[in-house]
Motif scaffolding. Structure first.
Motif, PDB file in Angstrom:
ATOM      1  N   PRO A 141       7.189  11.228 -18.704  1.00  0.00           N
ATOM      2  CA  PRO A 141       6.824  10.452 -19.884  1.00  0.00           C
ATOM      3  C   PRO A 141       5.317  10.406 -20.104  1.00  0.00           C
ATOM      4  O   PRO A 141       4.543  10.308 -19.151  1.00  0.00           O
ATOM      5  CB  PRO A 141       7.366   9.051 -19.575  1.00  0.00           C
ATOM      6  CG  PRO A 141       7.368   8.978 -18.085  1.00  0.00           C
ATOM      7  CD  PRO A 141       7.616  10.380 -17.597  1.00  0.00           C
ATOM      8  N   VAL A 142       4.920  10.490 -21.360  1.00  0.00           N
ATOM      9  CA  VAL A 142       3.538  10.253 -21.763  1.00  0.00           C
ATOM     10  C   VAL A 142       3.575   9.022 -22.664  1.00  0.00           C
ATOM     11  O   VAL A 142       4.271   9.023 -23.677  1.00  0.00           O
ATOM     12  CB  VAL A 142       2.929  11.453 -22.518  1.00  0.00           C
ATOM     13  CG1 VAL A 142       1.478  11.166 -22.904  1.00  0.00           C
ATOM     14  CG2 VAL A 142       3.018  12.726 -21.682  1.00  0.00           C
ATOM     15  N   SER A 143       2.875   7.977 -22.266  1.00  0.00           N
ATOM     16  CA  SER A 143       2.831   6.736 -23.047  1.00  0.00           C
ATOM     17  C   SER A 143       1.676   6.791 -24.030  1.00  0.00           C
ATOM     18  O   SER A 143       0.569   7.181 -23.665  1.00  0.00           O
ATOM     19  CB  SER A 143       2.649   5.536 -22.121  1.00  0.00           C
ATOM     20  OG  SER A 143       3.745   5.425 -21.251  1.00  0.00           O
ATOM     21  N   VAL A 144       1.953   6.388 -25.263  1.00  0.00           N
ATOM     22  CA  VAL A 144       0.923   6.378 -26.304  1.00  0.00           C
ATOM     23  C   VAL A 144       0.963   5.030 -27.007  1.00  0.00           C
ATOM     24  O   VAL A 144       2.029   4.589 -27.439  1.00  0.00           O
ATOM     25  CB  VAL A 144       1.139   7.497 -27.346  1.00  0.00           C
ATOM     26  CG1 VAL A 144      -0.001   7.504 -28.364  1.00  0.00           C
ATOM     27  CG2 VAL A 144       1.277   8.859 -26.682  1.00  0.00           C
ATOM     28  N   SER A 145      -0.196   4.384 -27.095  1.00  0.00           N
ATOM     29  CA  SER A 145      -0.300   3.184 -27.927  1.00  0.00           C
ATOM     30  C   SER A 145      -1.310   3.480 -29.018  1.00  0.00           C
ATOM     31  O   SER A 145      -2.323   4.141 -28.777  1.00  0.00           O
ATOM     32  CB  SER A 145      -0.720   1.963 -27.108  1.00  0.00           C
ATOM     33  OG  SER A 145      -2.010   2.134 -26.576  1.00  0.00           O
ATOM     34  N   VAL A 146      -1.005   3.016 -30.223  1.00  0.00           N
ATOM     35  CA  VAL A 146      -1.912   3.188 -31.357  1.00  0.00           C
ATOM     36  C   VAL A 146      -2.423   1.806 -31.724  1.00  0.00           C
ATOM     37  O   VAL A 146      -1.638   0.884 -31.970  1.00  0.00           O
ATOM     38  CB  VAL A 146      -1.221   3.879 -32.551  1.00  0.00           C
ATOM     39  CG1 VAL A 146      -2.166   3.955 -33.751  1.00  0.00           C
ATOM     40  CG2 VAL A 146      -0.746   5.276 -32.152  1.00  0.00           C
ATOM     41  N   ARG A 147      -3.759   1.700 -31.760  1.00  0.00           N
ATOM     42  CA  ARG A 147      -4.408   0.413 -32.026  1.00  0.00           C
ATOM     43  C   ARG A 147      -5.225   0.490 -33.306  1.00  0.00           C
ATOM     44  O   ARG A 147      -5.816   1.524 -33.606  1.00  0.00           O
ATOM     45  CB  ARG A 147      -5.330   0.037 -30.868  1.00  0.00           C
ATOM     46  CG  ARG A 147      -4.566  -0.178 -29.571  1.00  0.00           C
ATOM     47  CD  ARG A 147      -5.500  -0.435 -28.393  1.00  0.00           C
ATOM     48  NE  ARG A 147      -4.744  -0.722 -27.198  1.00  0.00           N
ATOM     49  CZ  ARG A 147      -4.405  -1.953 -26.802  1.00  0.00           C
ATOM     50  NH1 ARG A 147      -4.774  -2.993 -27.509  1.00  0.00           N
ATOM     51  NH2 ARG A 147      -3.696  -2.122 -25.703  1.00  0.00           N
TER      52      ARG A 147
END
Length: 153
Positions: free
Chosen positions: A126-132
């Motif tokens: 898994p690659v976790s991505v958060s967009v802020r």
């Protein structure tokens, strides 16, 4: 050192180099050009990519379209995976799960992280991505599964 990461280090140190690198990514993967991503950080296990809100990425609510956010997340995750692969390894996206947490307005930043890959490993990673947004609020999250495996001989 990974060739993509080596290129990043060379270009990021130059005035305008990050923009040149970002355009190069869009030449290699043309669909990313639809969101005009700008890479801000790139390292093994991490990438930060920003995208400005523009009319061409709007939805009917005058905010950034869901698929533009997916595209941003995939750009960040894909480059993270690319520079994180040990020699002789390859990756390909195998799935994506997303959560929309709020209207995406203004300039947004995608932060992608992934664990270290062992040479010879064959797994879904898994690659976790958060967009802020500009107020540092998370407006979108994604988990992109990368299938990693040794390159075929």
């Amino acid at each position: 050192m990974n060739p993509t990461l080596k290129t990043w280090h060379k270009l990021a140190a130059l005035p305008g180099g990050k923009a040149v690198f970002s355009r190069g990514v869009c030449l290699k993967a043309p669909y990313f050009a639809t969101i005009s991503p700008r890479f801000e950080e790139l390292a093994i296990g991490r990438a930060v990519v920003r995208m400005k809100e523009r009319r061409r990425v709007h939805n009917h609510l005058s905010s950034i379209h869901a698929i533009a956010l997916c595209n941003l997340a995939e750009a960040a995750a894909g480059l993270t995976a690319e520079v994180s692969m040990p020699a002789g390894m390859r990756w390909i996206p195998a799935g994506m799960t997303v959560r929309y947490l709020g209207k995406a307005k203004g300039t947004v930043r995608a932060i992608a992280t992934m664990r270290d890959i062992d040479p010879g490993e064959k797994a879904d990673v898994p690659v976790s991505v958060s967009v802020r947004n500009g107020a540092d609020e998370i407006v979108f999250e994604a988990e992109i599964t990368m299938y990693v495996s040794p390159k075929k001989a």
